[in-house]
Design a protein around this motif. Structure first.
Motif, PDB file in Angstrom:
ATOM      1  N   UNK A  52      44.029 -45.317  10.096  1.00  0.00           N
ATOM      2  CA  UNK A  52      44.842 -46.190   9.262  1.00  0.00           C
ATOM      3  C   UNK A  52      46.136 -45.551   8.822  1.00  0.00           C
ATOM      4  N   UNK A  53      45.761 -44.135   8.250  1.00  0.00           N
ATOM      5  CA  UNK A  53      46.808 -43.597   7.540  1.00  0.00           C
ATOM      6  C   UNK A  53      47.809 -43.170   8.900  1.00  0.00           C
ATOM      7  N   UNK A  54      47.737 -42.721  10.055  1.00  0.00           N
ATOM      8  CA  UNK A  54      48.539 -42.359  10.964  1.00  0.00           C
ATOM      9  C   UNK A  54      49.247 -43.473  11.581  1.00  0.00           C
ATOM     10  N   UNK A  56      50.035 -46.228   9.476  1.00  0.00           N
ATOM     11  CA  UNK A  56      50.997 -46.689   8.907  1.00  0.00           C
ATOM     12  C   UNK A  56      52.053 -45.859   8.843  1.00  0.00           C
ATOM     13  N   UNK A  57      51.809 -44.196   8.890  1.00  0.00           N
ATOM     14  CA  UNK A  57      52.930 -43.488   8.927  1.00  0.00           C
ATOM     15  C   UNK A  57      53.657 -43.418  10.412  1.00  0.00           C
ATOM     16  N   UNK A  60      56.010 -46.149   9.405  1.00  0.00           N
ATOM     17  CA  UNK A  60      56.995 -45.705   8.391  1.00  0.00           C
ATOM     18  C   UNK A  60      57.994 -44.988   9.123  1.00  0.00           C
ATOM     19  N   UNK A  68      56.346 -53.127   8.698  1.00  0.00           N
ATOM     20  CA  UNK A  68      54.898 -53.441   8.392  1.00  0.00           C
ATOM     21  C   UNK A  68      55.211 -54.384   7.277  1.00  0.00           C
TER      22      UNK A  68
END
Lengths: 272, 272
Positions: A52-54, A56-57, A60, A68
């Motif tokens: 999930x972090x990657x 969202x990154x 971004x 998003x």
């Protein structure tokens, strides 16, 4: 996140959105371009929590292709309800889903409930260029794939996105043939919606994007470019799917290209 | 992520930014408002890797207070070098840092290298309202805290941010007293910079934000509001620090309020 004073949909628009989602929940499979005119539609990508972090990154770092709109996690009872469409469920209310394993498309389904139950997923709703199509149509600019009742053509390009950890991949674009004397208007109108891809990334000359044959899109249907029209390319929310194909996370669920999540918010909510 | 055609800084601006960062690296502790005129400055928040997704999601859900300019992970040799300031190191080039344990401020240091070595951290650079101060000053709008050589006053408010997993907290605002006949100009000018907080969130009437005493800011120095001036409040990049205080992650490093990371990109790169 939309503020408390963001524009809201009309009762007629909400009824159209709910009717469409109900039909998709009931099994209808059809592209959503033109559905619930004036309401925002979204791309879906759902990944295991440790991706999930990657994801969202990656969004971004590539905001033009991956704006998003909302990040949704399942509630305790398993429902995946976006705030942008209260009462809806991301597992069932999209016309068609793709299930991916290790970067390979293994299944296309009309209901993702079973796939979603496999493991905890984080879902991302990404802006879609269908949002500004209403603005183009209102200005009298023809939307060819709507006229023909086909899916918008989408192409993988030679342009690499900014990677994020294990996620990388090329930019995907959607293409609309626009009469040469309306291209500037199409730029201005779509440019007013930076949260849903905004202005085109490229106008004319498909070759310099690495697109060898306009007639053979990677997703969607072949276009019909008429005399006096110019191919105009917008960053496309299918870009995360290309990243999945390139980066091979163990599991993912996405919408099928052109088959979007219809939301309850009006396009105006994302106008700059 | 800035595109390849984003505006770039002048050699003079770059020299000023590098000189400032070198001085901070050498131990100088001073607020950065007005430093390297026309270049972007950023707030810092660095959290353990298993808090990174929630931090980025908190920013995505609260874009007005937490506009993410860049996410930086250490390179193999431990350096934490942002692309927005090549050659710089986030561990040393900010004038003053705060180290947090379980939501408590335990230390304020001029060099965060030792703290950074404790565990793998993900660093977030968040836009700062100092960015549009250059535009205000260029339009002849007085920047009181610069005139006085003090730090901008910042306040925790009664307005809650949208939470993200374990992270929640209230909105923090910065305040500038603006002559009543220039307030509209200040709105227009700052509104051109949506990526660095944009237009004010509140104008006048501190009480309705839950600010009982303008003279007692939670961060920075007490303001001087003169006859004919109105307090104007902008969303502030210290908001994530308030979330740390409220949500108590085991460890975090932030900049000290008002003591920002000076970057190499011009304000114009973030103008809409």
């Amino acid at each position: 996140m939309l503020g408390p004073h963001a524009p809201v949909a009309t009762p007629e628009q909400l009824a159209a959105a709910r009717e469409a989602r109900e039909a998709y929940r009931g099994g209808l499979v059809a592209p959503t371009s033109g559905v619930a005119h004036g309401l925002v539609q979204a791309n879906l990508i759902a990944v295991p929590r440790d991706w999930a972090f990657e994801t969202l990154l990656f969004a971004q770092r590539n905001p033009k292709s991956c704006p998003v709109l909302e990040v949704v996690e399942p509630s305790a009872d398993g429902r995946v309800e976006p705030r942008l469409a209260p009462g809806a469920d991301l597992r069932t209310d999209i016309p068609a889903y793709r299930v991916w394993r290790d970067g390979e498309l293994v299944e296309e389904v009309a209901d993702a409930t079973a796939a979603w139950a496999e493991q905890p997923l984080v879902a991302f709703l990404i802006g879609c260029s269908f949002t500004f199509e209403a603005g183009l149509a209102d200005a009298g600019i023809p939307i060819r794939h709507q006229e023909l009742g086909t899916n918008v053509p989408m192409y993988r390009t030679a342009r690499q996105c900014e990677p994020a950890g294990r996620l990388s991949g090329e930019l995907v674009v959607s293409m609309r043939p626009i009469p040469a004397d309306r291209v500037a208007d199409a730029v201005a109108i779509s440019g007013r919606f930076p949260a849903v891809h905004g202005a085109p990334v490229h106008i004319g000359d498909p070759g310099s994007l690495g697109i060898a044959d306009l007639g053979a899109p990677d997703f969607g249907d072949a276009p019909e470019v008429r005399e006096g029209e110019v191919p105009v390319f917008w960053a496309c929310g299918v870009t995360p799917q290309a990243a999945i194909m390139a980066s091979r996370p163990p599991f993912a669920i996405t919408h099928a290209p052109g088959h979007m999540m219809v939301l309850d918010v009006p396009d105006a909510a994302y106008a700059a």
